[in-house]
Design a protein around this motif. Structure first.
Motif, short mmCIF file in Angstrom:
data_model
loop_
_atom_site.label_atom_id
_atom_site.label_comp_id
_atom_site.label_asym_id
_atom_site.label_seq_id
_atom_site.Cartn_x
_atom_site.Cartn_y
_atom_site.Cartn_z
N THR A 194 -22.94 -29.75 -0.94
CA THR A 194 -23.49 -28.58 -0.70
C THR A 194 -23.12 -27.63 -2.11
O THR A 194 -22.31 -27.14 -2.71
N PRO A 195 -24.27 -26.87 -2.09
CA PRO A 195 -23.69 -26.08 -3.29
C PRO A 195 -22.58 -25.11 -3.60
O PRO A 195 -23.15 -24.81 -2.38
N THR A 252 -6.05 -24.51 -7.19
CA THR A 252 -5.71 -25.33 -6.20
C THR A 252 -4.94 -24.68 -5.29
O THR A 252 -4.07 -25.07 -4.09
N THR A 253 -5.37 -23.87 -5.14
CA THR A 253 -4.85 -21.97 -3.75
C THR A 253 -6.70 -21.97 -2.87
O THR A 253 -6.84 -22.61 -2.68
N MET A 254 -7.00 -20.70 -3.86
CA MET A 254 -8.09 -20.18 -2.88
C MET A 254 -8.90 -20.83 -3.29
O MET A 254 -9.79 -21.39 -2.15
N GLY A 255 -8.87 -21.35 -4.53
CA GLY A 255 -9.53 -22.54 -4.61
C GLY A 255 -9.87 -24.14 -4.28
O GLY A 255 -10.71 -25.38 -4.44
N ALA A 256 -8.92 -24.17 -3.33
CA ALA A 256 -8.51 -25.66 -3.16
C ALA A 256 -9.72 -26.53 -2.30
O ALA A 256 -9.94 -27.34 -2.19
N PRO A 257 -11.09 -25.81 -1.24
CA PRO A 257 -11.78 -26.89 -0.87
C PRO A 257 -13.03 -27.07 -2.05
O PRO A 257 -13.32 -27.67 -1.33
N CYS A 258 -12.64 -26.65 -3.61
CA CYS A 258 -13.59 -27.42 -4.25
C CYS A 258 -13.02 -29.10 -4.53
O CYS A 258 -13.72 -29.37 -4.97
N ALA A 259 -11.67 -29.24 -3.87
CA ALA A 259 -11.21 -30.56 -4.49
C ALA A 259 -12.46 -30.86 -4.03
O ALA A 259 -13.07 -31.85 -2.96
N GLY A 289 -11.79 -35.66 -10.53
CA GLY A 289 -10.57 -35.40 -9.45
C GLY A 289 -9.60 -34.52 -9.34
O GLY A 289 -8.91 -35.10 -8.79
N TYR A 290 -10.38 -33.30 -9.76
CA TYR A 290 -9.66 -32.36 -8.84
C TYR A 290 -7.96 -32.63 -9.65
O TYR A 290 -6.45 -32.37 -8.75
N PHE A 298 -22.75 -26.73 -15.45
CA PHE A 298 -23.23 -28.18 -14.58
C PHE A 298 -23.28 -27.37 -13.17
O PHE A 298 -22.88 -25.78 -13.09
N ALA A 299 -24.01 -27.60 -12.41
CA ALA A 299 -24.26 -27.88 -11.16
C ALA A 299 -22.91 -28.03 -9.97
O ALA A 299 -23.16 -29.04 -9.61
N GLN A 300 -22.22 -27.22 -9.42
CA GLN A 300 -21.28 -27.79 -8.20
C GLN A 300 -21.07 -27.93 -6.92
O GLN A 300 -22.09 -26.57 -6.57
N TYR A 301 -21.85 -29.46 -6.78
CA TYR A 301 -21.11 -29.17 -5.61
C TYR A 301 -20.15 -29.98 -4.38
O TYR A 301 -19.44 -30.30 -4.52
N LYS A 302 -19.57 -28.54 -3.68
CA LYS A 302 -18.32 -29.03 -3.08
C LYS A 302 -18.83 -29.92 -2.22
O LYS A 302 -19.93 -29.91 -0.44
N PRO A 303 -17.93 -30.64 -1.14
CA PRO A 303 -18.11 -31.08 0.23
C PRO A 303 -18.06 -30.71 1.33
O PRO A 303 -18.02 -29.60 1.97
N ASP A 304 -19.16 -31.08 2.36
CA ASP A 304 -19.84 -30.30 3.17
C ASP A 304 -19.12 -31.33 4.00
O ASP A 304 -19.66 -31.93 4.80
#
Length: 339
Positions: A292-293, A257-264, A221-222, A279-285
């Motif tokens: 995508t991994p 919330t800055t450099m890592g914001a694309p992980c939302a 839910g970021y 956990f294996a984290q997949y972020k939106p593609d």
């Protein structure tokens, strides 16, 4: 080749393979690298297969394999390379000065899937020791030891070999083994590693499982407020291959919330890694759709809080090692979470 020879060869292959996982765990502790450990074990198996006719049975096949594996690892360590974590190399960086500077792959202590380095056992105490001995903090401490001290400590304290057995394997005296063990213990005591106090039950107790459930909900839910409540005030975040590491919930969530914001909007799939929850984290593609991994996350827990949050980002290497897909379809992500 006669049928009898073929059968003997097949039988030997089966006997050797029975030891692959425990040997991989041993080589992993020695080398600090999942891939180098697998290479070392493969080399061990080839050497054993080629020289089996010279094996006279004066020791067990297992002891003989460990002797070969030890020699392979010591040869690989002659260059003096030792794997590390970001906090072993640099000072913690305040968020305001954060910069992502990568270092070569051979710099870093690597994660390992439990299934590849922890043999199955019916002894809960033996299983607990094995898991503790591949946790990141202990692995980092091992890397500070000279190679032969490292071998002695693993053989004596992890694998519970007798001093006489370790001495025979290393071609030295019992007194030398005991001295090396004493020095290794002293070095580990002097170099207390961040994360060394992480306490994880096996299996996870109810409170730890609830903590992980809350973590998944907060991360997916970021929700930085919820995540802050789960992080210890001195929690550490690392991101190999970058040497940056952050301390404290404020800097960690600030980075996210800055450099890592694309992980939302990421999705997390549970993995068993280094005897710890992960956990294996997949972020939106945004281009292909779905997910995508992005990272294999390893969590350290103590006192009902997350004390370590370690993200290994080289997904082209890690995800296949863990048997993870390199893409999640959007409509399948809820199914994956329910596995």
């Amino acid at each position: 080749m006669s049928d009898g020879t073929a059968t003997t060869t097949t039988d030997l292959d089966v006997r050797l393979e029975k030891h692959r996982v425990e040997l991989t765990g041993y080589c992993y502790r020695m080398l600090g690298s999942s891939f180098e450990a697998e290479d070392a074990v493969q080399d061990t198996m080839v050497r054993a297969w080629r020289s089996y006719d010279k094996f006279e049975g004066r020791s067990s096949l297992r002891s003989w394999l460990y002797r070969i594996a030890t020699n392979v690892c010591l040869d690989m360590l002659t260059a003096g390379n030792k794997r590390a974590r970001p906090m072993d190399l640099t000072e913690s960086t305040p968020l305001a000065q954060a910069a992502l500077s990568p270092r070569p792959d051979h710099t870093w202590l690597e994660p390992a899937p439990d299934t590849r380095v922890l043999p199955t056992t019916d002894d809960p105490a033996e299983a607990a020791v094995a898991k503790e001995s591949v946790r990141l903090a202990f692995m980092a401490a091992l890397q500070q030891l000279p190679p032969k001290q490292r071998a002695v400590l693993i053989l004596r304290e992890v694998l519970a070999w007798k001093a006489s057995e370790a001495a025979e394997l290393l071609g030295t005296s019992v007194a030398s083994v005991n001295s090396a063990l004493q020095r290794a213990r002293a070095t580990l005591a002097d170099q207390r590693q961040p994360g060394a106090d992480a306490a994880v039950s096996d299996p996870l107790d109810e409170e730890q499982q609830k903590l992980l459930d809350r973590y998944v909900a907060a991360f997916e839910g970021y929700d930085m407020t919820a995540l802050t409540e789960l992080l210890h005030e001195d929690a550490i975040m690392t991101m190999p291959p970058f040497d940056l590491w952050l301390t404290g919930a404020g800097d960690i969530t600030g980075f996210m919330t800055t450099m890592g914001a694309p992980c939302a909007g990421s999705r997390l799939v549970p993995v068993e890694v280094n005897g710890l929850p992960g956990f294996a984290q997949y972020k939106p593609d945004p281009e292909a759709g779905g997910f995508t991994p992005w990272a294999v996350q390893v969590l350290e827990i103590s006192g009902g809080r997350i004390t370590g949050f370690h993200c290994f980002l080289d997904t082209k290497r890690w995800f296949p090692l863990f048997g993870l897909p390199l893409h999640l379809e959007a409509e399948a992500d809820e199914v994956e979470q329910g596995v």
